[in-house]
Design a protein around this motif. Structure first.
Motif, short mmCIF file in Angstrom:
data_model
loop_
_atom_site.label_atom_id
_atom_site.label_comp_id
_atom_site.label_asym_id
_atom_site.label_seq_id
_atom_site.Cartn_x
_atom_site.Cartn_y
_atom_site.Cartn_z
N ARG A 1 0.84 -1.21 0.00
CA ARG A 1 0.00 0.00 0.00
C ARG A 1 0.87 1.25 0.00
O ARG A 1 0.59 2.23 -0.72
CB ARG A 1 -0.94 0.00 1.20
N ALA A 2 1.92 1.26 0.81
CA ALA A 2 2.80 2.43 0.87
C ALA A 2 3.47 2.68 -0.48
O ALA A 2 3.57 3.82 -0.94
CB ALA A 2 3.85 2.23 1.96
N PHE A 3 3.92 1.62 -1.14
CA PHE A 3 4.61 1.75 -2.42
C PHE A 3 3.68 2.29 -3.50
O PHE A 3 3.99 3.30 -4.15
CB PHE A 3 5.16 0.38 -2.84
N TYR A 4 2.54 1.64 -3.70
CA TYR A 4 1.65 2.05 -4.78
C TYR A 4 0.95 3.38 -4.48
O TYR A 4 0.64 4.14 -5.41
CB TYR A 4 0.63 0.94 -5.06
N GLY A 5 0.73 3.64 -3.21
CA GLY A 5 0.16 4.94 -2.86
C GLY A 5 1.08 6.08 -3.23
O GLY A 5 0.67 7.09 -3.80
N ARG B 1 11.20 6.87 -9.67
CA ARG B 1 10.44 6.86 -8.41
C ARG B 1 10.30 5.43 -7.88
O ARG B 1 10.34 5.21 -6.67
CB ARG B 1 9.07 7.49 -8.63
N VAL B 2 10.12 4.47 -8.79
CA VAL B 2 10.04 3.05 -8.38
C VAL B 2 11.27 2.67 -7.58
O VAL B 2 11.18 2.06 -6.50
CB VAL B 2 9.89 2.14 -9.61
N GLY C 1 11.42 -0.36 -5.03
CA GLY C 1 11.08 -1.33 -6.05
C GLY C 1 12.20 -1.51 -7.04
O GLY C 1 13.30 -0.99 -6.86
N GLN C 2 11.94 -2.23 -8.12
CA GLN C 2 12.93 -2.48 -9.14
C GLN C 2 12.31 -2.31 -10.53
O GLN C 2 11.08 -2.37 -10.69
CB GLN C 2 13.49 -3.91 -9.02
N VAL C 3 13.18 -2.11 -11.53
CA VAL C 3 12.76 -2.05 -12.93
C VAL C 3 13.54 -3.16 -13.64
O VAL C 3 14.60 -2.93 -14.22
CB VAL C 3 13.05 -0.67 -13.56
#
Length: 250
Positions: free
Chosen positions: A25-29, A210-211, A216-218
């Protein structure tokens, strides 16, 4: 989930099964500006609805397996689809099952192992609209056998295939027209078979940056589809994969 009317064969919901709901939730928010509302569905006591721009886009919940996005397809008869999936060489890991006051679903695993959900909403489906930034816009099936995938999903959901994106990519369509295009098939024997949902963004490169900032990762290089736009595969901090899409400027 629904409004009124049905759009059989179209994707109507996306859902993240994650190992850490709070982290997801924190990441996608932070990435998309999504907000979340935790509810009790009667099937899962802690289920978070995803909201953006006044719309319900999907949901997420915590489970013990690997983090994974799954996509829901609207069908008239969930039980019939579940039976057909088994007849075609697939499996039904869960279902058919009712969500009280919402609808009925079955989790289907195709012949190669890719998961998808057959769903019938008691209140009808959302009216298809062009996706705005932060909203889901497309699906891609990664499969080791494109020919078998065409046959499997054609019989399962009534989809047909046609050429798109410069006459090279193969698209699933609900009505043999570009207007009915809903997904793309990519044959790939190197990666785990899966359905990958796409989210539209304003600018691809800043979003990828931002990811990484958010943990996160790409994992896949950015690539362009001439006349369509640019795409990147991303992974959230819990391991859930999706794609982000920046449309070509007209």
């Amino acid at each position: 989930m629904g409004t009124q009317g049905y759009t059989h064969g179209r994707f109507v919901w996306r859902e993240l099964m994650t190992t850490d709901a709070a982290k997801a939730r924190a990441f996608y928010g932070a990435l998309f500006g999504w907000t979340f509302d935790e509810i009790d569905t009667g099937v899962r006591s802690k289920y978070s609805l995803i909201h953006h721009g006044g719309k319900q886009l999907g949901g997420l919940f915590e489970h013990h397996g690997p983090s994974q996005w799954v996509s829901y397809v609207s069908v008239a008869d969930v039980d019939a689809v579940a039976r057909m999936a088994v007849e075609l060489g697939g499996k039904v890991p869960r279902g058919s099952e009712d969500i009280p006051n919402v609808g009925r679903f079955a989790i289907v695993q195709d012949f190669a192992g890719a998961l998808i959900v057959a769903f019938h909403d008691l209140k009808g489906d959302p009216t298809p609209e062009p996706a705005r930034p932060g909203e889901f816009c497309w699906e891609t099936l990664g499969t080791p056998d494109a020919a078998r995938a065409k046959a499997f999903y054609g019989k399962l959901f009534g989809w047909t295939t046609m050429k798109g994106w410069g006459g090279t990519a193969t698209m699933f369509t609900t009505d043999d027209s570009t207007r009915g295009q809903i997904a793309e098939i990519q044959e790939n024997k190197e990666f785990k078979p899966a359905w990958l949902p796409h989210v539209r963004v304003e600018k691809l490169v800043p979003t990828c940056d931002r990811v990484s900032e958010l943990g996160g990762q790409v994992p896949a290089p950015l690539f362009a589809v001439p006349g369509v736009g640019r795409i990147a595969v991303i992974a959230d901090p819990t391991g859930g994969h999706m794609s982000i899409f920046e449309p070509a400027r007209k």
